[in-house]
Design a protein around this motif. Structure first.
Motif, PDB file in Angstrom:
ATOM      1  N   THR A  52     -45.667  92.295  -9.555  1.00 33.00           N
ATOM      2  CA  THR A  52     -46.943  90.874  -9.305  1.00 33.00           C
ATOM      3  C   THR A  52     -46.387  89.348  -8.585  1.00 33.00           C
ATOM      4  O   THR A  52     -47.243  88.977  -7.776  1.00 33.00           O
ATOM      5  N   VAL A  53     -44.824  89.672  -8.514  1.00 33.61           N
ATOM      6  CA  VAL A  53     -44.341  88.589  -7.126  1.00 33.61           C
ATOM      7  C   VAL A  53     -44.753  89.188  -6.131  1.00 33.61           C
ATOM      8  O   VAL A  53     -45.602  88.564  -4.746  1.00 33.61           O
ATOM      9  N   LYS A  54     -44.855  90.194  -5.159  1.00 31.55           N
ATOM     10  CA  LYS A  54     -45.636  90.808  -4.381  1.00 31.55           C
ATOM     11  C   LYS A  54     -47.159  90.245  -4.018  1.00 31.55           C
ATOM     12  O   LYS A  54     -47.867  89.969  -3.099  1.00 31.55           O
ATOM     13  N   SER A  55     -47.782  90.738  -5.176  1.00 34.98           N
ATOM     14  CA  SER A  55     -49.390  90.512  -5.202  1.00 34.98           C
ATOM     15  C   SER A  55     -49.532  88.572  -5.253  1.00 34.98           C
ATOM     16  O   SER A  55     -50.459  88.196  -4.144  1.00 34.98           O
ATOM     17  N   LYS A  56     -49.018  88.233  -5.876  1.00 39.90           N
ATOM     18  CA  LYS A  56     -49.195  86.085  -6.178  1.00 39.90           C
ATOM     19  C   LYS A  56     -48.546  85.968  -5.352  1.00 39.90           C
ATOM     20  O   LYS A  56     -48.549  84.736  -4.987  1.00 39.90           O
ATOM     21  N   PHE A  57     -47.044  86.342  -4.394  1.00 34.28           N
ATOM     22  CA  PHE A  57     -46.813  85.299  -4.270  1.00 34.28           C
ATOM     23  C   PHE A  57     -45.602  85.377  -2.928  1.00 34.28           C
ATOM     24  O   PHE A  57     -44.985  86.338  -2.915  1.00 34.28           O
ATOM     25  N   PRO A  58     -47.419  86.334  -2.062  1.00 35.10           N
ATOM     26  CA  PRO A  58     -46.670  86.691  -0.939  1.00 35.10           C
ATOM     27  C   PRO A  58     -45.838  86.481   0.235  1.00 35.10           C
ATOM     28  O   PRO A  58     -44.872  86.628   0.874  1.00 35.10           O
ATOM     29  N   GLN A  59     -45.477  84.828  -0.229  1.00 34.76           N
ATOM     30  CA  GLN A  59     -44.232  84.315   1.157  1.00 34.76           C
ATOM     31  C   GLN A  59     -43.162  84.556   0.222  1.00 34.76           C
ATOM     32  O   GLN A  59     -42.382  84.087   0.642  1.00 34.76           O
ATOM     33  N   TYR A  60     -42.730  84.946  -0.543  1.00 31.38           N
ATOM     34  CA  TYR A  60     -41.436  85.197  -1.797  1.00 31.38           C
ATOM     35  C   TYR A  60     -40.195  85.565  -0.900  1.00 31.38           C
ATOM     36  O   TYR A  60     -40.736  86.362   0.478  1.00 31.38           O
ATOM     37  N   VAL A  61     -38.992  85.297  -0.760  1.00 32.29           N
ATOM     38  CA  VAL A  61     -37.713  85.255  -0.176  1.00 32.29           C
ATOM     39  C   VAL A  61     -37.080  85.876  -0.590  1.00 32.29           C
ATOM     40  O   VAL A  61     -36.327  85.295  -2.249  1.00 32.29           O
ATOM     41  N   TYR A  62     -36.269  87.295  -0.772  1.00 33.35           N
ATOM     42  CA  TYR A  62     -35.221  87.202  -1.833  1.00 33.35           C
ATOM     43  C   TYR A  62     -33.710  86.778  -1.148  1.00 33.35           C
ATOM     44  O   TYR A  62     -32.957  86.839  -0.031  1.00 33.35           O
ATOM     45  N   ASP A  63     -32.774  86.349  -1.932  1.00 34.48           N
ATOM     46  CA  ASP A  63     -32.385  85.767  -1.752  1.00 34.48           C
ATOM     47  C   ASP A  63     -30.591  85.624  -2.373  1.00 34.48           C
ATOM     48  O   ASP A  63     -30.646  86.440  -3.233  1.00 34.48           O
ATOM     49  N   PHE A  64     -30.735  87.592  -1.540  1.00 33.07           N
ATOM     50  CA  PHE A  64     -29.016  87.674  -1.557  1.00 33.07           C
ATOM     51  C   PHE A  64     -27.736  87.058  -2.424  1.00 33.07           C
ATOM     52  O   PHE A  64     -27.021  88.576  -3.593  1.00 33.07           O
ATOM     53  N   LYS A  65     -27.307  86.581  -1.821  1.00 35.71           N
ATOM     54  CA  LYS A  65     -25.651  85.571  -2.653  1.00 35.71           C
ATOM     55  C   LYS A  65     -26.582  84.842  -3.895  1.00 35.71           C
ATOM     56  O   LYS A  65     -25.342  85.530  -4.715  1.00 35.71           O
ATOM     57  N   LYS A  66     -27.542  84.339  -3.605  1.00 29.96           N
ATOM     58  CA  LYS A  66     -27.460  83.859  -5.130  1.00 29.96           C
ATOM     59  C   LYS A  66     -28.383  84.801  -6.270  1.00 29.96           C
ATOM     60  O   LYS A  66     -28.350  84.907  -7.244  1.00 29.96           O
ATOM     61  N   HIS A  67     -28.450  86.190  -5.976  1.00 27.36           N
ATOM     62  CA  HIS A  67     -29.817  87.046  -6.184  1.00 27.36           C
ATOM     63  C   HIS A  67     -30.904  86.477  -6.764  1.00 27.36           C
ATOM     64  O   HIS A  67     -30.348  86.882  -8.319  1.00 27.36           O
ATOM     65  N   VAL A  68     -31.239  86.037  -6.269  1.00 28.77           N
ATOM     66  CA  VAL A  68     -33.152  85.613  -7.146  1.00 28.77           C
ATOM     67  C   VAL A  68     -34.186  85.690  -5.907  1.00 28.77           C
ATOM     68  O   VAL A  68     -33.921  85.625  -4.538  1.00 28.77           O
ATOM     69  N   VAL A  69     -35.114  85.695  -6.713  1.00 24.10           N
ATOM     70  CA  VAL A  69     -35.975  85.672  -5.989  1.00 24.10           C
ATOM     71  C   VAL A  69     -37.095  84.683  -5.582  1.00 24.10           C
ATOM     72  O   VAL A  69     -37.369  84.037  -6.796  1.00 24.10           O
ATOM     73  N   LEU A  70     -37.199  83.863  -4.346  1.00 30.77           N
ATOM     74  CA  LEU A  70     -38.052  82.570  -4.115  1.00 30.77           C
ATOM     75  C   LEU A  70     -39.427  82.740  -4.329  1.00 30.77           C
ATOM     76  O   LEU A  70     -39.228  83.646  -3.415  1.00 30.77           O
ATOM     77  N   LEU A  71     -39.876  82.322  -5.340  1.00 34.69           N
ATOM     78  CA  LEU A  71     -41.259  82.487  -5.961  1.00 34.69           C
ATOM     79  C   LEU A  71     -42.358  81.192  -5.082  1.00 34.69           C
ATOM     80  O   LEU A  71     -41.903  79.691  -5.335  1.00 34.69           O
ATOM     81  N   ASN A  72     -42.847  81.218  -3.810  1.00 34.50           N
ATOM     82  CA  ASN A  72     -42.838  80.526  -2.106  1.00 34.50           C
ATOM     83  C   ASN A  72     -44.581  80.259  -2.209  1.00 34.50           C
ATOM     84  O   ASN A  72     -45.007  81.453  -2.679  1.00 34.50           O
ATOM     85  N   ASN A  73     -44.803  78.404  -2.404  1.00 35.16           N
ATOM     86  CA  ASN A  73     -46.447  79.242  -1.629  1.00 35.16           C
ATOM     87  C   ASN A  73     -46.503  79.444  -0.559  1.00 35.16           C
ATOM     88  O   ASN A  73     -45.693  79.143   0.252  1.00 35.16           O
ATOM     89  N   ASP A  74     -47.465  79.053   0.019  1.00 35.92           N
ATOM     90  CA  ASP A  74     -48.594  79.023   0.748  1.00 35.92           C
ATOM     91  C   ASP A  74     -48.087  78.222   2.580  1.00 35.92           C
ATOM     92  O   ASP A  74     -47.692  78.891   3.463  1.00 35.92           O
ATOM     93  N   LEU A  75     -47.325  77.244   2.269  1.00 34.56           N
ATOM     94  CA  LEU A  75     -46.814  76.394   2.322  1.00 34.56           C
ATOM     95  C   LEU A  75     -45.134  77.034   2.749  1.00 34.56           C
ATOM     96  O   LEU A  75     -44.408  76.641   3.624  1.00 34.56           O
ATOM     97  N   HIS A  76     -44.509  78.190   2.248  1.00 38.33           N
ATOM     98  CA  HIS A  76     -43.169  78.173   2.139  1.00 38.33           C
ATOM     99  C   HIS A  76     -42.772  77.225   1.358  1.00 38.33           C
ATOM    100  O   HIS A  76     -40.873  77.170   1.749  1.00 38.33           O
ATOM    101  N   GLU A  77     -43.271  76.757   0.603  1.00 35.15           N
ATOM    102  CA  GLU A  77     -42.245  75.834  -0.101  1.00 35.15           C
ATOM    103  C   GLU A  77     -42.099  76.091  -1.696  1.00 35.15           C
ATOM    104  O   GLU A  77     -42.876  76.998  -1.961  1.00 35.15           O
ATOM    105  N   THR A  78     -41.087  76.527  -1.703  1.00 36.83           N
ATOM    106  CA  THR A  78     -40.528  77.276  -3.262  1.00 36.83           C
ATOM    107  C   THR A  78     -40.584  76.337  -4.552  1.00 36.83           C
ATOM    108  O   THR A  78     -40.443  75.358  -4.633  1.00 36.83           O
ATOM    109  N   GLU A  79     -41.877  77.487  -5.303  1.00 35.23           N
ATOM    110  CA  GLU A  79     -42.144  76.182  -6.853  1.00 35.23           C
ATOM    111  C   GLU A  79     -41.297  76.859  -7.949  1.00 35.23           C
ATOM    112  O   GLU A  79     -41.414  76.690  -8.903  1.00 35.23           O
ATOM    113  N   ALA A  80     -40.752  77.955  -7.482  1.00 32.17           N
ATOM    114  CA  ALA A  80     -40.465  78.960  -8.773  1.00 32.17           C
ATOM    115  C   ALA A  80     -38.702  79.706  -8.681  1.00 32.17           C
ATOM    116  O   ALA A  80     -39.365  79.844  -6.852  1.00 32.17           O
TER     117      ALA A  80
END
Length: 224
Positions: free
Chosen positions: A19-47
């Motif tokens: 779902t993340v890959k499909s709906k938030f293709p600009q996602y980023v995995y942050d290894f240090k915090k072990h979180v997936v950043l859900l970014n919009n098309d402007l690369h702004e983190t929404e969740a």
């Protein structure tokens, strides 16, 4: 920091990642915090999604293993708890205690020494106990890291105590900037096994964090 959160324990991880890959293709995995950043098309983190620490991932969210070995350490003045997890299984735990707190005032000897020095007998006893406390912790940590090939080190330690951990006569077996370090993102009321294990259980499920302004979109896109 997002104000709302939703536990996703009921969602299979493969489905969640798809779902993340499909709906938030600009996602980023942050290894240090072990979180997936859900970014919009402007690369702004929404969740973002906080992931279970026993899940080891590649940047593309491919699961390397669901049985990662994690060393958990929780330290406060006079008390400490250590736990080793293999996946969701507890394979080792121990606790430590020391006479580090002035009974009447109720604050740690470390803080007191910064204000009053260490001339009194009681202060010297507490200081010696403090040194031994960290030496015992580091001895155990060294033995565990020699026994287990640890993937991550989850740590909860007050900033005042960190220097004592790394300046002990018995060297701390990991550096302050060890890439495996993970700052435990939950409050641990007391550094004992009961509270540490309860925290570890909370960290076993993925959790979605979001702000009110993004709530409708995030839940819709995530199918929640």
């Amino acid at each position: 920091m997002p104000q709302n959160n939703l536990n996703l324990f009921h969602v299979p991880l493969e489905e969640l990642f798809d779902t993340v890959k499909s709906k938030f293709p600009q996602y980023v995995y942050d290894f240090k915090k072990h979180v997936v950043l859900l970014n919009n098309d402007l690369h702004e983190t929404e969740a973002f999604i906080r992931l279970p620490l026993h899940m080891s991932l590649e940047d593309d969210l491919t699961v390397k293993t669901a049985e990662a070995k994690v060393l958990y350490v929780s330290i406060e003045s006079g008390h400490a708890a250590i736990c080793v997890m293999e996946g969701t299984h507890n394979v080792y735990h121990t606790t430590f205690s020391a006479y580090m707190t002035r009974k009447k005032q109720g604050f740690s000897q470390i803080k007191y020494l910064k204000k009053k020095g260490k001339s009194r007998a009681g202060s010297r006893v507490r200081l010696a106990s403090t040194m031994e406390f960290f030496e015992n912790i580091n001895t155990t940590l060294t033995e565990l890291l020699e026994t287990y090939r640890v993937d991550r080190i989850g740590i909860n330690c007050n900033a005042t105590l960190v220097p004592f951990l790394h300046q002990s006569k018995v060297a701390c077996p990991f550096e302050k900037k060890d890439q495996r370090l993970y700052k435990i993102p939950l409050h641990i009321p007391q550094s004992n096994y009961t509270h540490l294990h309860a925290t570890i259980k909370k960290l076993m499920a993925p959790v979605l964090f979001y702000d009110d302004e993004n709530q409708t979109r995030i839940k819709l896109e995530m199918g929640l």
